[in-house]
Design an enzyme around this catalytic site. Structure first.
Site, PDB file in Angstrom:
ATOM      1  N   TYR A 246       3.106   9.891   0.806  1.00 48.64           N
ATOM      2  CA  TYR A 246       4.105   9.317   1.720  1.00 48.64           C
ATOM      3  C   TYR A 246       5.542   9.660   1.311  1.00 48.64           C
ATOM      4  CZ  TYR A 246      -0.024   6.540   2.960  1.00 48.64           C
ATOM      5  OH  TYR A 246      -1.288   6.137   3.315  1.00 48.64           O
TER       6      TYR A 246
ATOM      7  N   ASP B  54       0.845  -1.201   0.000  1.00 46.85           N
ATOM      8  CA  ASP B  54       0.000   0.000   0.000  1.00 46.85           C
ATOM      9  C   ASP B  54       0.880   1.251   0.000  1.00 46.85           C
ATOM     10  OD1 ASP B  54      -2.820   1.183   0.505  1.00 46.85           O
ATOM     11  OD2 ASP B  54      -1.510   2.214   1.936  1.00 46.85           O
TER      12      ASP B  54
ATOM     13  N   HIS C  48      -7.509   9.589  -2.202  1.00 49.51           N
ATOM     14  CA  HIS C  48      -7.047   9.461  -0.820  1.00 49.51           C
ATOM     15  C   HIS C  48      -8.050  10.025   0.202  1.00 49.51           C
ATOM     16  CE1 HIS C  48      -2.916   9.069   1.350  1.00 49.51           C
ATOM     17  NE2 HIS C  48      -3.874   8.890   2.231  1.00 49.51           N
TER      18      HIS C  48
ATOM     19  N   LYS D  40      -2.273   6.198  -4.207  1.00 46.78           N
ATOM     20  CA  LYS D  40      -3.423   7.086  -3.959  1.00 46.78           C
ATOM     21  C   LYS D  40      -3.101   8.493  -4.460  1.00 46.78           C
ATOM     22  CE  LYS D  40      -3.722   4.655   0.434  1.00 46.78           C
ATOM     23  NZ  LYS D  40      -2.362   4.583   0.982  1.00 46.78           N
TER      24      LYS D  40
END
Ligand SMILES: NC(=O)C1=CN([C@@H]2O[C@H](COP(=O)(O)OP(=O)(O)OC[C@H]3O[C@@H](n4cnc5c(N)ncnc54)[C@H](OP(=O)(O)O)[C@@H]3O)[C@@H](O)[C@H]2O)C=CC1
Ligand SMILES: O=C1CO[C@H](CO)[C@@H](O)[C@@H]1O
Length: 323
Positions: free
Chosen positions: A56, A51, A115, A82
């Site tokens: 990130y 994931d 997201h 995402k």
């Protein structure tokens, strides 16, 4: 059509027939310098579902680690990414998807998620959420762009994250391609039974983020969960794994898996990576004990003071302005 409820099986099946491993690897805050070891270890011991997210800021490191390994071919991996809140304008959405594919070096994404169900102005992704950074983007316009990504073969499946029943009720009738996944915060302190049932009844597989409650104590230290662990371990541990002991993380994971929910625990520690992937099966009575926990805790709420976003977590209070 109900999403298949797998009762602790290795895969969940999407409404489009594709499959996803019910235990995946979370990567938020996985550090660039440890990702090579983490990805290699994870793939060696059997993780296939990873994931990721643009937000990130480690997709390039994950992509490098995947490209460097010889353990698993691309076709056997399941890679999710995402699109973040500041890239929901249709032209930016496609650009963000292409950047994720390039950084992850994966040719296509197995699953691409919106997201969050609201937009921020371009370039404000990492700023504190205030009224000023919000952008007036209609989520259905973003979704139409998501559908085109499927048409163009850039992504195999599309879904959403942090969407409530209220938003899904407005969205689903307007979709040409329906979301196959809703990824939301779920753990014994935030079970969201109603949302899980709504999604499963509507053919949407639910993925639990923060399934260990961040592993920092409160959820994994819960006395009911630890009571189950201690009793089992006195009796010789797990009948499913043959191991001599089970852990609170395994109980939290099994509780979600057994209600048909996919989990994506994050770990950068080889021992915990193995622990989280080692399935146990809870008895009906153990599941009932966990369902009886009354403590409630929402860990991810990035906009506590923004009045016009209260609907995201309290749909009954206000209508959502973005559809
Ligand atoms: N869609 C969204 O909005 C969101 C998605 N996510 C996704 O979900 C994933 C998981 O959620 P996350 O917030 O990371 O939280 P988790 O509940 O997965 O907890 C991760 C933390 O728990 C520790 N941990 C891991 N395994 C164990 C274990 N067996 N026992 C005790 N502690 C453990 C980890 O430390 P260590 O690494 O040292 O093992 C880490 O600090 C994210 O990484 C991300 O991919 C997360 C938040 C929001
Ligand atoms: O995916 C995510 C990781 O956690 C963040 C909060 O700490 C979330 O805002 C974000 O949605």
């Amino acid at each position: 059509m109900a999403a298949s409820n797998n009762n602790n099986s290795k895969y969940a099946t999407f409404s489009n027939g594709r499959k996803i491993d019910t235990i995946g690897l979370g990567t938020y805050r996985a550090k660039p310098d440890e990702l090579k070891m983490v990805i290699e270890t994870a793939l060696k011991i059997g993780y296939r579902h990873i994931d990721c997210a643009r937000f990130y800021m480690n997709e390039k490191d994950i992509g490098d680690a995947i490209a460097d390994q010889q353990i698993v071919p691309r076709s056997e991996l399941f890679i999710t990414s995402k699109v973040y809140r500041d890239s929901l304008r249709p032209d930016l959405l496609r650009e963000s998807c292409l950047k994720s594919i390039k950084d992850l070096q994966c040719e296509y994404l197995d699953l691409y998620l919106i997201h969050w169900p609201f937009a921020q102005k371009p370039g404000t992704g990492h700023e504190k959420v205030t009224e000023e950074v919000l952008d007036n983007v209609q989520i259905m316009d973003s979704w139409k762009e998501m559908e085109k990504l499927v048409d163009d073969g850039l992504v195999k499946s599309i879904g959403v994250s942090n969407f409530t029943i209220q938003i899904l009720e407005k969205m689903l009738p307007q979709c040409r391609i329906k979301p196959v996944v809703n990824q939301v915060e779920l753990h014994p302190y935030l079970p969201q039974h109603e949302l899980v049932k709504y999604c499963q009844d509507n053919g949407i597989v639910v993925t639990a983020y923060t399934p260990l409650g961040k592993g920092d104590g409160s959820v994994l230290n819960n006395p009911v969960i630890n009571g189950i662990v201690e009793k089992r371990n006195r009796q010789g541990g797990s009948s499913t794994t043959g191991s001599s002991s089970i852990t609170p993380a395994q109980v939290a994971i099994a509780w979600n898996n057994q209600r048909g929910v996919v989990v994506i625990p994050k770990s950068s520690n080889p021992k915990r990576l193995q622990e989280n992937l080692t399935r146990i099966t809870l008895t009906e009575d153990e599941v009932a004990q966990i369902n009886g926990i009354t403590t409630r805790l929402r860990i991810i709420n990035p906009f506590p003071d923004v009045a016009s976003l209260k609907w995201v977590f309290s749909p009954e209070e206000q209508s959502c302005p973005f559809i």
